[in-house]
Structure formats: structure tokens, C-alpha cells
Design an enzyme around this catalytic site. Structure first.
Site, PDB file in Angstrom:
ATOM      1  N   GLY A 167      39.107  46.024  44.482  1.00 28.09           N
ATOM      2  CA  GLY A 167      39.082  44.955  43.467  1.00 28.09           C
ATOM      3  C   GLY A 167      38.054  45.238  42.377  1.00 28.09           C
ATOM      4  N   ALA A 168      38.035  46.512  41.905  1.00 29.08           N
ATOM      5  CA  ALA A 168      36.997  46.910  40.933  1.00 29.08           C
ATOM      6  C   ALA A 168      37.431  46.697  39.489  1.00 29.08           C
ATOM      7  CB  ALA A 168      36.629  48.376  41.166  1.00 29.08           C
ATOM      8  N   ASN A 169      38.526  45.988  39.271  1.00 30.74           N
ATOM      9  CA  ASN A 169      38.997  45.810  37.890  1.00 30.74           C
ATOM     10  C   ASN A 169      38.452  44.556  37.223  1.00 30.74           C
ATOM     11  OD1 ASN A 169      40.764  44.454  39.773  1.00 30.74           O
ATOM     12  ND2 ASN A 169      41.908  43.817  37.977  1.00 30.74           N
ATOM     13  N   GLY A 216      33.257  43.271  41.248  1.00 29.11           N
ATOM     14  CA  GLY A 216      33.722  44.632  41.556  1.00 29.11           C
ATOM     15  C   GLY A 216      33.627  45.542  40.343  1.00 29.11           C
ATOM     16  N   SER A 227      30.433  35.089  51.531  1.00 26.19           N
ATOM     17  CA  SER A 227      30.338  33.917  50.655  1.00 26.19           C
ATOM     18  C   SER A 227      29.547  32.814  51.345  1.00 26.19           C
ATOM     19  CB  SER A 227      31.737  33.400  50.325  1.00 26.19           C
ATOM     20  OG  SER A 227      31.648  32.128  49.710  1.00 26.19           O
ATOM     21  N   TYR A 248      40.199  30.394  53.111  1.00 22.53           N
ATOM     22  CA  TYR A 248      39.242  31.317  52.489  1.00 22.53           C
ATOM     23  C   TYR A 248      37.905  31.238  53.247  1.00 22.53           C
ATOM     24  CZ  TYR A 248      36.047  33.113  48.872  1.00 22.53           C
ATOM     25  OH  TYR A 248      35.079  33.810  48.185  1.00 22.53           O
TER      26      TYR A 248
HETATM   27  N1  LIG Z   1      32.336  34.783  42.027  1.00 20.06           N
HETATM   28  C1  LIG Z   1      31.807  33.989  42.948  1.00 20.06           C
HETATM   29  O1  LIG Z   1      31.254  32.933  42.639  1.00 20.06           O
HETATM   30  C2  LIG Z   1      31.881  34.358  44.403  1.00 20.06           C
HETATM   31  C3  LIG Z   1      31.265  33.508  45.347  1.00 20.06           C
HETATM   32  C4  LIG Z   1      31.313  33.864  46.688  1.00 20.06           C
HETATM   33  C5  LIG Z   1      31.951  35.032  47.062  1.00 20.06           C
HETATM   34  N2  LIG Z   1      32.530  35.837  46.137  1.00 20.06           N
HETATM   35  C6  LIG Z   1      33.208  37.061  46.595  1.00 20.06           C
HETATM   36  O2  LIG Z   1      32.903  38.142  45.737  1.00 20.06           O
HETATM   37  C7  LIG Z   1      34.005  39.046  45.674  1.00 20.06           C
HETATM   38  C8  LIG Z   1      34.377  39.306  44.233  1.00 20.06           C
HETATM   39  O3  LIG Z   1      34.716  38.081  43.624  1.00 20.06           O
HETATM   40  P1  LIG Z   1      34.849  37.888  42.045  1.00 20.06           P
HETATM   41  O4  LIG Z   1      34.293  36.558  41.723  1.00 20.06           O
HETATM   42  O5  LIG Z   1      34.325  39.076  41.348  1.00 20.06           O
HETATM   43  O6  LIG Z   1      36.433  37.754  41.925  1.00 20.06           O
HETATM   44  P2  LIG Z   1      37.542  38.408  40.918  1.00 20.06           P
HETATM   45  O7  LIG Z   1      36.952  38.686  39.581  1.00 20.06           O
HETATM   46  O8  LIG Z   1      38.725  37.516  40.997  1.00 20.06           O
HETATM   47  O9  LIG Z   1      37.846  39.752  41.638  1.00 20.06           O
HETATM   48  C9  LIG Z   1      38.616  39.804  42.794  1.00 20.06           C
HETATM   49  C10 LIG Z   1      39.241  41.160  42.826  1.00 20.06           C
HETATM   50  O10 LIG Z   1      40.010  41.262  44.028  1.00 20.06           O
HETATM   51  C11 LIG Z   1      41.241  41.819  43.675  1.00 20.06           C
HETATM   52  N3  LIG Z   1      42.275  41.495  44.645  1.00 20.06           N
HETATM   53  C12 LIG Z   1      42.715  40.283  45.049  1.00 20.06           C
HETATM   54  N4  LIG Z   1      43.724  40.419  45.925  1.00 20.06           N
HETATM   55  C13 LIG Z   1      43.924  41.755  46.075  1.00 20.06           C
HETATM   56  C14 LIG Z   1      44.818  42.533  46.821  1.00 20.06           C
HETATM   57  N5  LIG Z   1      45.743  41.971  47.613  1.00 20.06           N
HETATM   58  N6  LIG Z   1      44.735  43.881  46.745  1.00 20.06           N
HETATM   59  C15 LIG Z   1      43.818  44.472  45.953  1.00 20.06           C
HETATM   60  N7  LIG Z   1      42.953  43.788  45.196  1.00 20.06           N
HETATM   61  C16 LIG Z   1      43.005  42.448  45.255  1.00 20.06           C
HETATM   62  C17 LIG Z   1      41.574  41.238  42.324  1.00 20.06           C
HETATM   63  O11 LIG Z   1      42.601  42.019  41.719  1.00 20.06           O
HETATM   64  P3  LIG Z   1      43.641  41.417  40.644  1.00 20.06           P
HETATM   65  O12 LIG Z   1      42.919  41.503  39.337  1.00 20.06           O
HETATM   66  O13 LIG Z   1      44.815  42.320  40.759  1.00 20.06           O
HETATM   67  O14 LIG Z   1      43.929  40.006  41.055  1.00 20.06           O
HETATM   68  C18 LIG Z   1      40.215  41.381  41.657  1.00 20.06           C
HETATM   69  O15 LIG Z   1      40.038  42.684  41.196  1.00 20.06           O
HETATM   70  C19 LIG Z   1      35.122  38.394  46.495  1.00 20.06           C
HETATM   71  O16 LIG Z   1      35.129  38.934  47.788  1.00 20.06           O
HETATM   72  C20 LIG Z   1      34.725  36.938  46.542  1.00 20.06           C
HETATM   73  O17 LIG Z   1      35.225  36.300  47.680  1.00 20.06           O
HETATM   74  C21 LIG Z   1      32.520  35.526  44.807  1.00 20.06           C
END
Ligand SMILES: NC(=O)c1ccc[n+]([C@@H]2O[C@H](COP(=O)([O-])OP(=O)(O)OC[C@H]3O[C@@H](n4cnc5c(N)ncnc54)[C@H](OP(=O)(O)O)[C@@H]3O)[C@@H](O)[C@H]2O)c1
Length: 316
Positions: A10-12, A16, A141, A175
Site C-alpha cells: 500500500g505504498a501508493n 505507505g 491502530s 477493522y
Molecule cells: N491514517 C490514520 O489515521 C491511521 C490510523 C490508524 C492506523 N492506520 C493504519 O496505517 C496504515 C496506512 O493507512 P493510511 O492512512 O496511510 O491509509 P491509505 O492512504 O488509505 O493507504 C492504504 C493503502 O492500502 C492499500 N490497500 C488497501 N487494500 C489493499 C489491497 N487489498 N491490496 C493492496 N493494497 C491495498 C491502498 O491501496 P489503494 O490506493 O489501491 O486503495 C492504499 O495504498 C493502515 O494499515 C491503517 O490501518 C492509519
């Protein structure tokens, strides 16, 4: 420095992508493991331009699909000799969606956040062993705080569509349960892989600014909440720096089987005895402790056995 290789799922976008930038800036070979190649190609270009590191590769994987993970791992092993760092960052977080099944007939949140990472780690074990300092990091989380409520539990009985149409479903709860399951796997994997020198830790993320695209993925009634949260959340680069520290610094070289908070402190499990109202409130609001449920041996075994049965023993 010999070239060190890091896989980030999920590095896009979000944390990530920021992590990919950080590792690339520091001279690592970065493998962006992403499901949407078109969108991710743009992110890859941006990362290369921003860091002047051409060693940023994009490989396709859908973390909710065992077949896709198997294909990714076999291609990776054909192309590269080792994995130094594996960061399970990708997660399914779409609040509000109905109960959905993955291609392998597993509830989508658990398929993406738990069984997928389990299988990928399993398939890359030999390549991790080829590294002189292999480290795995799980993106956790603070949502697991719901497990301070002693009634909270992982609903193992509804992970394969058993009560799909008969039980009310909340992606938020799923989740939350999936992040608890991932934490439990952190502890168990650390134990299992200790003799191989593979370190496995989890970072408890309290919040990081969510990308516009991420917010737009959730149901409309969640979006205002997400926008307000975003006002208070630190930038994704803050959490990406934490990924980097845990996966590269000498400080964490011998750390394994730990949950680490965003101040990079090792968190402690709460005592099973009720400490009184005010202490309990401090525990729940702070980020120094996590719930005892995470060390429930019976649940841990149930989870490990299920991961092995569903993911590793699944037909190819
Ligand atoms: N941001 C926060 O406040 C927060 C809080 C607690 C925990 N976290 C954790 O931190 C991590 C990153 O979160 P983020 O906020 O940076 O979220 P994000 O920007 O939505 O990034 C999530 C990434 O996961 C990818 N992904 C989702 N389903 C997938 C699949 N089936 N196969 C491959 N890739 C997949 C998404 O790809 P697509 O672009 O293709 O959808 C996206 O690149 C997650 O594990 C999240 O649970 C974040």
C-alpha cells in the site's frame, strides 16, 4: 552500505507513500507492493523524482487475494535475492460498507489486514532469512483500545460468510478486530521466527493525515468525521519516520514481539486486575498500555491455526 531492500504494501498513498519516500531518500531499494498499478505508477514517478533514487520498483499485489499474493511472492523471489524489511502497511478501512467476501471467500477486512499479511510473510520467510538483519513491521491502530472493554472479542464464527445476511455488520468493528488479530500475530510470529533472527514488531498509529482519496473511499456520513480528525492528525511523514526508525535503527535491532507507540516507546500490557476508575481512564486515554486480550493464548492459537488453515494450506 550493501543495498538493503524494503517491501512496503500500500505504498501508493498516505503513510505507505511517505515511507517509500523516506526509505528511497535514505538510499534503500524500495518495492512498492500495490494493487492499482495505474494510480501507483504516478506515485512511483513522484517518489523517484523527489528522491532521485531510481531503485523504486512497483509490483502488483492485492492483499485480499491469496492467488495475487502467491504470484507477487514468486515474482519477487525470481527478481530479488532477499528481503531486509517487510512493512505490512496496506489495510482495508472503508467504514460503512456491507459484509463483503474476498476472492477466497473470507470477510474482506480480515482477508486484507490479517490473512494476506500472514501468507505474504510466510511465503517470503526464506528471503527474509537471507538478510543479515531482517525486520517485519505491522501497521497497528489505537482502535484496539476497544478491547479494554472485557466484552470485546474477535468474532471467529463469522469470517467466512456464516452469518453474512443474518447478523448486523460493522466494518468499523471488523477493522478493530482485524488490528487486534494483527497485533496477536506480531507476538506469535516474533516467537516463531526468533531462532531465524527475524524481528517482528507493530507500531500503534494514533492518527495520520488521511489522503483525500482515502477519505473519499469511505461512506459519505464518515467523511465529515474524517476531515475533522485530519485537522488534528500529524502529517504522514511523521509516522513514516517511525516506520523507518523501527526498521533500521540500532535502537530496535534486537527488539522483537513488541507494540511500539508513536513516541517510539515500547508499550506494556495492562494488568488483568482492575486498577480503579482514574487509573483505568488514564490507561485508556494514553498510549503506554494495550489490552490483555492481545496475550490470550487460547485466542492466539485459534487465530494462528486459522491463518495456517485458510492462508497457507489454501489450494493454489
Ligand atoms: N491514517 C490514520 O489515521 C491511521 C490510523 C490508524 C492506523 N492506520 C493504519 O496505517 C496504515 C496506512 O493507512 P493510511 O492512512 O496511510 O491509509 P491509505 O492512504 O488509505 O493507504 C492504504 C493503502 O492500502 C492499500 N490497500 C488497501 N487494500 C489493499 C489491497 N487489498 N491490496 C493492496 N493494497 C491495498 C491502498 O491501496 P489503494 O490506493 O489501491 O486503495 C492504499 O495504498 C493502515 O494499515 C491503517 O490501518 C492509519
Amino acid at each position: 552500505m550493501l543495498e538493503r531492500k524494503v517491501i512496503i504494501t500500500g505504498a501508493n498513498s498516505g503513510i505507505g507513500k511517505s515511507a517509500a519516500i523516506k526509505f528511497a531518500k535514505e538510499g534503500y531499494m524500495v518495492i512498492m507492493a500495490c494493487r492499482n498499478i495505474e494510480i501507483s505508477r504516478t506515485a512511483q514517478k513522484e517518489i523517484i523524482e523527489a528522491t532521485k533514487n531510481n531503485n523504486v520498483h512497483l509490483m502488483k499485489v492485492d492483499m485480499s487475494s491469496f492467488n495475487s499474493i502467491r504470484t507477487f511472492c514468486s515474482e519477487y523471489k525470481n527478481r530479488f535475492d532477499k528481503v531486509d524489511i517487510l512493512i505490512h502497511n496496506a489495510a482495508y478501512i472503508n467504514h460503512g460498507e456491507k459484509y463483503q467476501l474476498s476472492p477466497d471467500h473470507i470477510e474482506l477486512t480480515f482477508a486484507t489486514n490479517v490473512f494476506g499479511p500472514f501468507l505474504m510473510t510466510n511465503l517470503l520467510l526464506d528471503h527474509l532469512k537471507n538478510s543479515d538483519d531482517p525486520r517485519i513491521l505491522h501497521a497497528g491502530s489505537n482502535i484496539i483500545k476497544h478491547f479494554f472493554d472485557l466484552k470485546a472479542k474477535i468474532s471467529f464464527d463469522n469470517l467466512q460468510g456464516e452469518f453474512k445476511d443474518r447478523r448486523s455488520h460493522s466494518v468499523y468493528k471488523m477493522y478493530c478486530q482485524s488490528k487486534m488479530a494483527l497485533l496477536m500475530l506480531t507476538f506469535k510470529m516474533a516467537e516463531e521466527y526468533q531462532n531465524e533472527g527475524i524481528k517482528v514488531n507493530a507500531l500503534q498509529i494514533n492518527g495520520a493525515k488521511m489522503a483525500k482519496r482515502t477519505i473519499n473511499k469511505v461512506k459519505p456520513w464518515w467523511r465529515p468525521i474524517a476531515w475533522v480528525q485530519n485537522l488534528f492528525f500529524p502529517p504522514t511523514s511523521y509516522m513514516a519516520n517511525n516506520y523507518f526508525e523501527i526498521c533500521t535503527s540500532d535502537l530496535f535491532q534486537n527488539t522483537t514481539g513488541k507494540l511500539i507507540n508513536d513516541k517510539l516507546e515500547i508499550m506494556q500490557v495492562t494488568s488483568s486486575e482492575y486498577p480503579g476508575f482514574f487509573k483505568q481512564l488514564k490507561i485508556v486515554l494514553g498510549s503506554r498500555f494495550y489490552p490483555t486480550y492481545a496475550h490470550n493464548d487460547h485466542i492466539m492459537k485459534q487465530l494462528w491455526d486459522l491463518c495456517t488453515k485458510l492462508a497457507v494450506s489454501s489450494p493454489t
